[in-house]
Design a protein around this motif. Structure first.
Motif, short mmCIF file in Angstrom:
data_model
loop_
_atom_site.label_atom_id
_atom_site.label_comp_id
_atom_site.label_asym_id
_atom_site.label_seq_id
_atom_site.Cartn_x
_atom_site.Cartn_y
_atom_site.Cartn_z
N ASP A 57 -26.71 -2.70 -20.03
CA ASP A 57 -25.67 -1.66 -19.98
C ASP A 57 -26.20 -0.43 -19.24
OD1 ASP A 57 -23.93 -3.26 -21.43
OD2 ASP A 57 -24.30 -2.24 -23.35
N GLY A 58 -27.45 -0.07 -19.48
CA GLY A 58 -28.06 1.07 -18.79
C GLY A 58 -28.22 0.82 -17.31
N THR A 94 -26.41 -1.10 -15.48
CA THR A 94 -25.06 -1.04 -14.91
C THR A 94 -24.65 0.41 -14.70
OG1 THR A 94 -24.43 -3.13 -15.94
CG2 THR A 94 -22.65 -1.67 -15.27
N ALA A 95 -24.89 1.24 -15.70
CA ALA A 95 -24.51 2.65 -15.60
C ALA A 95 -25.30 3.36 -14.51
CB ALA A 95 -24.71 3.35 -16.95
N MET A 96 -26.60 3.12 -14.43
CA MET A 96 -27.44 3.81 -13.44
C MET A 96 -27.18 3.34 -12.03
SD MET A 96 -31.18 4.31 -15.24
CE MET A 96 -31.47 2.56 -15.42
N SER A 97 -26.96 2.05 -11.84
CA SER A 97 -26.83 1.50 -10.49
C SER A 97 -25.40 1.55 -9.97
CB SER A 97 -27.33 0.05 -10.45
OG SER A 97 -26.43 -0.80 -11.16
N GLY A 98 -24.45 1.57 -10.90
CA GLY A 98 -23.06 1.49 -10.47
C GLY A 98 -22.68 0.10 -9.98
N THR A 128 -24.04 -7.25 -16.79
CA THR A 128 -23.50 -7.51 -18.12
C THR A 128 -22.44 -8.61 -18.06
OG1 THR A 128 -21.84 -5.78 -17.85
CG2 THR A 128 -23.90 -5.15 -18.91
#
Length: 108
Positions: free
Chosen positions: A56-57, A59-63, A68
């Protein structure tokens, strides 16, 4: 539920087990004691929770998508590895086992 005896037929795999999301052992087979299988179940559930959080992290950091949902992980030492997918894990001898073969069988 995974067919643990089928997983034991994979070259290099010597133990297999299943666990619930809370880390409780729900089944085991192979060259492993019940106490050790229960300890592995607890460790595997905890690591799956961490893998999901990390993905999840990422995904959030890389965009970027593709991280996931996290479905599994592998942990290796010099001689042995544990491969976990969803709520099933196997122990394998590194010099004999193929991660590709193990994860393909666990997805079936």
């Amino acid at each position: 539920m995974a067919d643990l005896n089928k997983l034991l037929q994979i070259k290099g795999v010597f133990a297999a087990g299943t666990f619930d999301d809370n880390g409780n052992l729900t089944g085991f087979a192979g060259d492993i004691s019940e106490d050790h299988a229960a300890m592995a179940a607890s460790m595997s559930a905890a690591n799956m929770h961490m893998a999901r959080m990390q993905c999840d992290g990422f995904t959030a950091m890389s965009g970027e998508g593709g991280w996931t949902p996290a479905t599994g992980f592998a942990l290796s030492g010099p001689g042995f590895s544990v491969c976990v997918m969803d709520n099933t894990g196997v122990f394998a001898r590194n010099g004999e086992a193929s991660f590709n073969e193990i994860f393909k069988a666990m997805q079936a």
